[in-house]
Design a protein around this motif. Sequence first.
Motif, mmCIF file in Angstrom:
data_model
loop_
_atom_site.group_PDB
_atom_site.id
_atom_site.type_symbol
_atom_site.label_atom_id
_atom_site.label_comp_id
_atom_site.label_asym_id
_atom_site.label_seq_id
_atom_site.Cartn_x
_atom_site.Cartn_y
_atom_site.Cartn_z
ATOM 1 N N ALA A 153 22.690 -113.938 -8.467
ATOM 2 C CA ALA A 153 21.252 -113.985 -9.032
ATOM 3 C C ALA A 153 20.710 -114.557 -8.017
ATOM 4 O O ALA A 153 19.218 -114.154 -8.087
ATOM 5 C CB ALA A 153 21.415 -115.140 -10.222
ATOM 6 N N ILE A 154 20.820 -115.331 -7.179
ATOM 7 C CA ILE A 154 20.009 -115.968 -6.038
ATOM 8 C C ILE A 154 19.832 -114.559 -5.014
ATOM 9 O O ILE A 154 18.544 -114.423 -4.882
ATOM 10 C CB ILE A 154 20.489 -116.896 -5.314
ATOM 11 N N LYS A 155 20.646 -113.711 -4.789
ATOM 12 C CA LYS A 155 20.443 -112.531 -4.019
ATOM 13 C C LYS A 155 19.422 -111.556 -4.667
ATOM 14 O O LYS A 155 18.793 -110.710 -4.225
ATOM 15 C CB LYS A 155 21.483 -111.981 -3.611
ATOM 16 N N ASP A 156 19.705 -111.460 -6.084
ATOM 17 C CA ASP A 156 18.826 -110.663 -6.784
ATOM 18 C C ASP A 156 17.295 -111.171 -6.921
ATOM 19 O O ASP A 156 16.340 -110.397 -6.751
ATOM 20 C CB ASP A 156 19.374 -110.698 -8.194
ATOM 21 N N ILE A 157 17.191 -112.422 -7.013
ATOM 22 C CA ILE A 157 15.719 -113.097 -7.029
ATOM 23 C C ILE A 157 15.072 -112.757 -5.545
ATOM 24 O O ILE A 157 14.081 -112.644 -5.559
ATOM 25 C CB ILE A 157 15.920 -114.623 -7.330
ATOM 26 N N ALA A 158 15.923 -113.118 -4.449
ATOM 27 C CA ALA A 158 15.283 -112.729 -3.259
ATOM 28 C C ALA A 158 14.783 -111.343 -3.063
ATOM 29 O O ALA A 158 13.791 -111.100 -2.197
ATOM 30 C CB ALA A 158 16.461 -113.135 -2.087
ATOM 31 N N GLN A 159 15.552 -110.199 -3.631
ATOM 32 C CA GLN A 159 15.060 -109.123 -3.338
ATOM 33 C C GLN A 159 14.110 -108.575 -4.451
ATOM 34 O O GLN A 159 13.059 -107.934 -3.997
ATOM 35 C CB GLN A 159 16.225 -108.148 -3.327
ATOM 36 N N ASN A 160 14.425 -109.037 -5.617
ATOM 37 C CA ASN A 160 13.520 -108.420 -6.683
ATOM 38 C C ASN A 160 12.312 -109.555 -7.261
ATOM 39 O O ASN A 160 11.520 -109.181 -8.094
ATOM 40 C CB ASN A 160 14.256 -108.004 -7.829
ATOM 41 N N GLY A 161 12.246 -110.669 -6.833
ATOM 42 C CA GLY A 161 11.642 -111.749 -7.308
ATOM 43 C C GLY A 161 11.806 -112.227 -8.800
ATOM 44 O O GLY A 161 12.651 -111.676 -9.485
ATOM 45 N N ILE A 162 11.048 -113.453 -9.301
ATOM 46 C CA ILE A 162 11.090 -113.815 -10.441
ATOM 47 C C ILE A 162 9.804 -114.598 -10.584
ATOM 48 O O ILE A 162 9.424 -115.432 -9.739
ATOM 49 C CB ILE A 162 12.405 -114.705 -10.836
ATOM 50 N N GLY A 163 9.447 -114.526 -11.777
ATOM 51 C CA GLY A 163 8.188 -115.254 -12.544
ATOM 52 C C GLY A 163 6.983 -114.976 -11.558
ATOM 53 O O GLY A 163 6.508 -113.599 -11.339
ATOM 54 N N GLU A 164 6.291 -115.810 -10.821
ATOM 55 C CA GLU A 164 5.345 -115.846 -9.771
ATOM 56 C C GLU A 164 5.771 -115.123 -8.722
ATOM 57 O O GLU A 164 4.793 -114.667 -7.649
ATOM 58 C CB GLU A 164 4.353 -116.908 -9.888
ATOM 59 N N MET A 165 6.985 -115.288 -8.492
ATOM 60 C CA MET A 165 7.418 -114.855 -7.136
ATOM 61 C C MET A 165 7.526 -113.350 -7.011
ATOM 62 O O MET A 165 8.426 -112.582 -7.749
ATOM 63 C CB MET A 165 8.958 -115.556 -6.848
ATOM 64 N N PRO A 166 6.674 -112.573 -6.108
ATOM 65 C CA PRO A 166 6.689 -111.228 -5.947
ATOM 66 C C PRO A 166 8.106 -110.689 -5.176
ATOM 67 O O PRO A 166 8.922 -111.629 -4.706
ATOM 68 C CB PRO A 166 5.606 -111.106 -5.162
ATOM 69 N N ALA A 167 8.352 -109.517 -5.571
ATOM 70 C CA ALA A 167 9.528 -108.855 -4.915
ATOM 71 C C ALA A 167 9.233 -108.624 -3.454
ATOM 72 O O ALA A 167 8.355 -108.518 -2.886
ATOM 73 C CB ALA A 167 9.710 -107.533 -5.547
ATOM 74 N N ASP A 168 10.465 -108.243 -2.906
ATOM 75 C CA ASP A 168 10.647 -107.850 -1.465
ATOM 76 C C ASP A 168 9.872 -108.944 -0.602
ATOM 77 O O ASP A 168 9.532 -108.751 0.640
ATOM 78 C CB ASP A 168 9.508 -106.481 -1.008
ATOM 79 N N MET A 169 10.204 -110.225 -1.141
ATOM 80 C CA MET A 169 9.897 -111.321 -0.275
ATOM 81 C C MET A 169 10.838 -111.401 0.743
ATOM 82 O O MET A 169 10.731 -111.984 2.060
ATOM 83 C CB MET A 169 9.889 -112.539 -1.084
ATOM 84 N N PHE A 170 12.271 -111.084 0.633
ATOM 85 C CA PHE A 170 13.245 -110.995 1.442
ATOM 86 C C PHE A 170 13.358 -109.982 2.358
ATOM 87 O O PHE A 170 13.090 -108.593 1.959
ATOM 88 C CB PHE A 170 14.660 -111.247 0.919
ATOM 89 N N THR A 171 13.274 -109.967 3.766
ATOM 90 C CA THR A 171 13.164 -108.686 4.661
ATOM 91 C C THR A 171 14.427 -108.922 5.695
ATOM 92 O O THR A 171 14.381 -109.610 6.617
ATOM 93 C CB THR A 171 12.136 -108.825 5.555
ATOM 94 N N GLY A 172 15.576 -108.594 5.413
ATOM 95 C CA GLY A 172 16.800 -108.709 6.278
ATOM 96 C C GLY A 172 18.091 -107.763 5.741
ATOM 97 O O GLY A 172 17.713 -106.871 4.719
ATOM 98 N N SER A 173 19.094 -107.789 6.405
ATOM 99 C CA SER A 173 20.152 -106.951 6.081
ATOM 100 C C SER A 173 21.041 -107.506 4.803
ATOM 101 O O SER A 173 20.616 -108.548 4.398
ATOM 102 C CB SER A 173 21.023 -106.910 7.559
ATOM 103 N N ASP A 174 22.048 -106.709 4.496
ATOM 104 C CA ASP A 174 22.907 -107.073 3.263
ATOM 105 C C ASP A 174 23.524 -108.544 3.758
ATOM 106 O O ASP A 174 23.779 -109.340 3.111
ATOM 107 C CB ASP A 174 23.902 -106.130 2.923
ATOM 108 N N GLU A 175 24.075 -108.528 4.995
ATOM 109 C CA GLU A 175 24.789 -109.534 5.549
ATOM 110 C C GLU A 175 23.888 -110.840 5.613
ATOM 111 O O GLU A 175 24.298 -111.960 5.183
ATOM 112 C CB GLU A 175 25.281 -109.443 7.099
ATOM 113 N N GLU A 176 22.665 -110.580 6.198
ATOM 114 C CA GLU A 176 21.763 -111.849 6.027
ATOM 115 C C GLU A 176 21.450 -112.237 4.706
ATOM 116 O O GLU A 176 21.295 -113.571 4.443
ATOM 117 C CB GLU A 176 20.540 -111.644 6.853
ATOM 118 N N LEU A 177 21.536 -111.559 3.558
ATOM 119 C CA LEU A 177 21.087 -111.953 2.323
ATOM 120 C C LEU A 177 22.472 -112.629 1.809
ATOM 121 O O LEU A 177 22.328 -113.820 1.243
ATOM 122 C CB LEU A 177 21.227 -110.646 1.321
ATOM 123 N N ASN A 178 23.706 -112.311 2.209
ATOM 124 C CA ASN A 178 24.727 -113.000 1.678
ATOM 125 C C ASN A 178 24.927 -114.441 2.427
ATOM 126 O O ASN A 178 24.913 -115.522 1.908
ATOM 127 C CB ASN A 178 26.187 -112.481 2.321
#
Length: 279
Positions: A219-244
Amino acid sequence: MQKGKGMKFVGDSRIKVGPKQTIPKDYSEYPGRTEPFWPNFLLKEWLVGAVFLIGFLCLVAAHPSPLEIKADPNTSGYIPLPDWYFLFLYELLKYEFAAAEYVVIGTIGIPGLAFGALLLAPFLDSKPGRRPTQRPIAVILMLLAVVSVFWLTYESASAVNWEERAEYSVSNMTEVEVDKDHAGYEVYANNCMSCHGDSLQGVPGMAPDLVDLPYDAAAIKDIAQNGIGEMPADMFTGSDEELNQLADFIMTASGGEAAEGEGEGSDSEDSSEGEDSAE
């Protein structure tokens, strides 16, 4: 010739004069109007000062200073405020004639004139009378200073949302031990720290804290990529390894389970159970 008439007594410089005894004057002729500075007046001043100091220390012990969180340049939503006795100067800098290109007037010009006028007040009005009507210049300058300080302090304090600022109090903050050697710390610093703070404490009114999250690593990885509530999407800019790594860092720092190890362990156990049941 009468005895003593025409005789003059001349002092002899060869005779050493003994030490003078400091004898206080006799003020019995002026009861209630004056008294010797030492020890009568000075002792009263010391007693009043001691009572005030003890009372002030008791007040500080009963109501300690409300400390706020440590200053963090990455926390953009936090607006620092000066101590209460500087709020009037803080409010002064909000006016157009004392801000922006005129900031020198607000920081040096007006305060310099005000304090200079108070320093010169005794010299501008040197009349011997003590009544306010007999000292018009000194009284007017003092009244202007007191009214200005109280009014500006009131205006500044009334414009602050103190309930929201209480969230920045140290007593309301959850201490989190952040492992800066973690592989995901640098990823967090580059993507999340500007909103959520250097200790995952969040910013009131802007971003929530990341302590004790009700989400798992996926869920944290999904929120980082797609956002939640007032947090917009695409806030995370990095590779899949960095996301993990980011998810693992947040889960570990906030007291949750590790994102990588626990997830892989549970998947392997489920697969082995499935194979056993198939057999």
